[in-house]
Design a protein around this motif. Structure first.
Motif, mmCIF file in Angstrom:
data_model
loop_
_atom_site.group_PDB
_atom_site.id
_atom_site.type_symbol
_atom_site.label_atom_id
_atom_site.label_comp_id
_atom_site.label_asym_id
_atom_site.label_seq_id
_atom_site.Cartn_x
_atom_site.Cartn_y
_atom_site.Cartn_z
ATOM 1 N N ALA A 1 0.791 -1.104 0.002
ATOM 2 C CA ALA A 1 -0.177 -0.063 -0.148
ATOM 3 C C ALA A 1 0.817 1.431 -0.166
ATOM 4 C CB ALA A 1 -0.994 -0.018 1.338
ATOM 5 N N VAL A 2 2.073 1.250 0.744
ATOM 6 C CA VAL A 2 2.839 2.611 0.736
ATOM 7 C C VAL A 2 3.334 2.527 -0.450
ATOM 8 C CG1 VAL A 2 4.844 3.539 1.975
ATOM 9 C CG2 VAL A 2 3.072 2.266 3.414
ATOM 10 N N ASP A 3 3.891 1.848 -1.365
ATOM 11 C CA ASP A 3 4.683 2.001 -2.479
ATOM 12 C C ASP A 3 3.676 2.358 -3.374
ATOM 13 O OD1 ASP A 3 6.753 0.665 -1.273
ATOM 14 O OD2 ASP A 3 6.633 -1.041 -2.372
ATOM 15 N N PHE A 4 2.431 1.891 -3.318
ATOM 16 C CA PHE A 4 1.190 2.174 -4.431
ATOM 17 C C PHE A 4 0.875 3.557 -4.005
ATOM 18 C CE2 PHE A 4 -3.314 2.860 -5.125
ATOM 19 C CZ PHE A 4 -3.337 2.411 -6.562
ATOM 20 N N LEU A 5 0.665 4.038 -3.091
ATOM 21 C CA LEU A 5 -0.029 5.568 -2.564
ATOM 22 C C LEU A 5 1.089 6.439 -2.993
ATOM 23 C CD1 LEU A 5 -1.734 7.362 -1.118
ATOM 24 C CD2 LEU A 5 -0.519 7.049 1.055
ATOM 25 N N LEU A 6 2.546 6.318 -2.634
ATOM 26 C CA LEU A 6 3.414 7.131 -2.803
ATOM 27 C C LEU A 6 3.793 7.357 -4.614
ATOM 28 C CD1 LEU A 6 5.919 6.386 -0.370
ATOM 29 C CD2 LEU A 6 4.581 8.676 -0.233
ATOM 30 N N ARG A 7 3.484 6.172 -5.196
ATOM 31 C CA ARG A 7 3.673 6.263 -6.532
ATOM 32 C C ARG A 7 2.537 7.001 -7.372
ATOM 33 N NH1 ARG A 7 4.116 1.358 -7.115
ATOM 34 N NH2 ARG A 7 1.961 0.822 -7.904
ATOM 35 N N GLN A 8 1.475 6.791 -6.846
ATOM 36 C CA GLN A 8 0.321 7.631 -7.486
ATOM 37 C C GLN A 8 0.299 9.055 -7.110
ATOM 38 O OE1 GLN A 8 -1.926 6.411 -9.451
ATOM 39 N NE2 GLN A 8 -1.095 4.306 -9.262
ATOM 40 N N ILE A 9 0.895 9.397 -6.037
ATOM 41 C CA ILE A 9 1.084 10.844 -5.497
ATOM 42 C C ILE A 9 2.204 11.581 -6.613
ATOM 43 C CG2 ILE A 9 1.697 12.482 -3.785
ATOM 44 C CD1 ILE A 9 0.772 10.473 -1.780
ATOM 45 N N ARG A 10 3.350 10.666 -6.789
ATOM 46 C CA ARG A 10 4.070 11.254 -7.700
ATOM 47 C C ARG A 10 3.744 11.412 -9.148
ATOM 48 N NH1 ARG A 10 7.314 6.831 -5.305
ATOM 49 N NH2 ARG A 10 8.357 7.538 -3.512
ATOM 50 N N GLN A 11 2.903 10.609 -9.450
ATOM 51 C CA GLN A 11 2.322 10.583 -10.787
ATOM 52 C C GLN A 11 1.394 11.593 -10.937
ATOM 53 O OE1 GLN A 11 0.984 6.508 -11.600
ATOM 54 N NE2 GLN A 11 3.008 5.767 -12.340
ATOM 55 N N HIS A 12 0.461 12.089 -9.921
ATOM 56 C CA HIS A 12 -0.502 12.892 -10.119
ATOM 57 C C HIS A 12 -0.515 14.090 -8.978
ATOM 58 C CE1 HIS A 12 -2.475 9.981 -12.418
ATOM 59 N NE2 HIS A 12 -2.365 9.134 -11.625
ATOM 60 N N PRO A 13 0.864 14.811 -8.884
ATOM 61 C CA PRO A 13 0.947 15.780 -7.658
ATOM 62 C C PRO A 13 0.060 16.680 -7.535
ATOM 63 C CG PRO A 13 2.317 16.115 -9.537
ATOM 64 C CD PRO A 13 1.511 14.894 -9.951
ATOM 65 N N GLY A 14 -0.675 16.814 -6.405
ATOM 66 C CA GLY A 14 -1.682 18.154 -6.135
ATOM 67 C C GLY A 14 -2.979 17.728 -6.643
ATOM 68 N N GLN A 15 -3.453 16.395 -6.807
ATOM 69 C CA GLN A 15 -4.426 16.069 -7.676
ATOM 70 C C GLN A 15 -5.157 15.125 -6.536
ATOM 71 O OE1 GLN A 15 -5.679 17.660 -10.531
ATOM 72 N NE2 GLN A 15 -3.764 18.835 -10.161
ATOM 73 N N ILE A 16 -4.685 14.243 -5.992
ATOM 74 C CA ILE A 16 -5.322 13.154 -5.192
ATOM 75 C C ILE A 16 -5.982 13.676 -4.018
ATOM 76 C CG2 ILE A 16 -5.016 10.901 -4.203
ATOM 77 C CD1 ILE A 16 -2.675 10.360 -6.248
ATOM 78 N N THR A 17 -7.187 13.220 -3.569
ATOM 79 C CA THR A 17 -7.754 13.235 -2.336
ATOM 80 C C THR A 17 -7.674 11.625 -1.656
ATOM 81 O OG1 THR A 17 -9.416 14.998 -3.005
ATOM 82 C CG2 THR A 17 -9.892 13.430 -1.333
ATOM 83 N N LEU A 18 -6.844 11.550 -0.442
ATOM 84 C CA LEU A 18 -6.786 10.371 0.065
ATOM 85 C C LEU A 18 -8.085 10.114 1.101
ATOM 86 C CD1 LEU A 18 -5.372 7.733 0.888
ATOM 87 C CD2 LEU A 18 -4.012 8.966 2.343
ATOM 88 N N ILE A 19 -8.998 9.413 1.020
ATOM 89 C CA ILE A 19 -10.025 9.060 1.787
ATOM 90 C C ILE A 19 -9.521 8.072 2.752
ATOM 91 C CG2 ILE A 19 -12.472 8.515 1.804
ATOM 92 C CD1 ILE A 19 -12.652 9.016 -1.054
ATOM 93 N N ALA A 20 -9.352 8.390 3.972
ATOM 94 C CA ALA A 20 -8.850 7.522 5.086
ATOM 95 C C ALA A 20 -10.251 7.088 5.906
ATOM 96 C CB ALA A 20 -7.885 8.265 6.037
#
Length: 335
Positions: free
Chosen positions: A135-154
């Protein structure tokens, strides 16, 4: 003379009816156009959902609302807390049976959990996606690919999120925001909306991993917080009956998950679910459902989320518009 007067009166009535009929036919349409209609504008765009689905039933209803809502680009789900592999299987089966099996699922950090996995039997008939990215790898990779665009719903304990902050705080800081269910600010748990709320409590998602929660609130990432104050809305029998009788693949899955939840050993529970985790999703569909107040929130060593003076670090919803919430929730799930 009398006969002629009668004929003229009939002709006049006939003309009046002819003129009035189009207006009468149009009136219902005008009424419908003039009556207030629900208008929900999705606010989220790209989202990732971190969820401990499988214990309480509210995660399942929250994901159902998300999957049936337009305007969300779901980049993936990450399983959180406890048996994260079994949670992945539950997610895989839910997505497959509702026609969303192309959405990625990542495996969160496994932990010891004392909370019953109430929907385990349903989850065990799912498949463990392979390969299952961490999960941590996936989350950080997605943020790098979409900086400033992702809402993380926790929607669960914040273990994956704390680990992502520890590993790469700069990348985590490029999230658009975190919208979370967690904490208790001015009101605690209560069994009925007609009973006085307890004082602020240690809420489960925060207290399960206090260091991770402390990292999130100190991260500088914009936080929208839905605490116990605003999330204790019940799914009553009338609404359950409408959903469980609806017959769509999604409501059929929710029905089975609900009945496994009620069939499990939960001495603290009842047959009426509380939709804690659905509130953040509903907020992202319509912010009017849960207006927010800027506050400074500090997580203390015991897991309380304390309101303190100082610069705000979170937008906090302290009161829910229950009518608007239920209107959106039911409308979306009964599609």
């Amino acid at each position: 003379m009398l006969a002629r007067a009668r004929r003229e009166l009939k002709n006049a009535l006939r003309s009046a009816r002819s003129a009035l009929l189009p207006a009468l036919l149009l009136a219902p349409s005008l009424c419908l156009m003039c009556a207030p209609q629900p208008a929900y504008a999705a606010q989220a765009g790209q989202v990732i959902v971190d969820t401990d689905i499988g214990d309480d039933i509210d995660d399942a209803f929250a994901l159902g609302l998300l999957l049936n809502s337009p305007g969300f680009e779901i980049l993936g789900f990450t399983s959180a807390w406890g048996d994260t592999g079994l949670r992945m299987q539950l997610l895989q089966r839910l997505l497959r049976e509702t026609g969303h099996d192309g959405i990625p699922i990542a495996r969160g950090i496994a932990t010891t959990s004392m909370t019953p996995f109430t929907q385990a039997r349903w989850a065990q008939r799912g498949s463990l996606p392979e390969p299952a990215p961490p999960a941590v790898d996936f989350l950080l990779r997605q943020i790098r690919q979409h900086p400033g665009q992702i809402t993380l719903i926790a929607l669960g304990p914040l273990t994956n999120i704390g680990a992502a902050i520890t590993r790469d705080p700069a990348t985590f800081g490029k999230l658009k925001r975190v919208v979370m269910m967690g904490g208790s600010v001015r009101a605690g748990y209560r069994k009925s909306e007609y009973a006085a709320p307890r004082p602020a409590d240690k809420e489960y998602n925060i207290a399960a991993d206090i260091p991770a929660a402390q990292k999130l609130f100190a991260s500088g990432v914009p936080i929208v917080m839905m605490p116990l104050d605003s999330t204790q809305v019940r799914l009553d029998e009338v609404e359950r009956g409408a959903l469980f009788g609806h017959g769509s693949p999604l409501t059929d899955a929710l029905t089975l998950l609900y009945h496994q939840w009620t069939d499990s050993y939960q001495p603290w529970s009842s047959t009426t679910p509380t939709l804690f985790d659905a509130v953040p999703v509903a907020y992202l569909a319509d912010r009017g459902i849960c207006p927010t107040t800027p506050l400074r929130i500090v997580v203390d060593q015991d897991g309380y989320t304390r309101e303190q003076p100082g610069a705000p670090n979170a937008e906090v919803c302290l009161a829910l518009d229950k009518r608007l919430f239920m209107e959106l929730f039911m409308q979306r799930l009964l599609q």
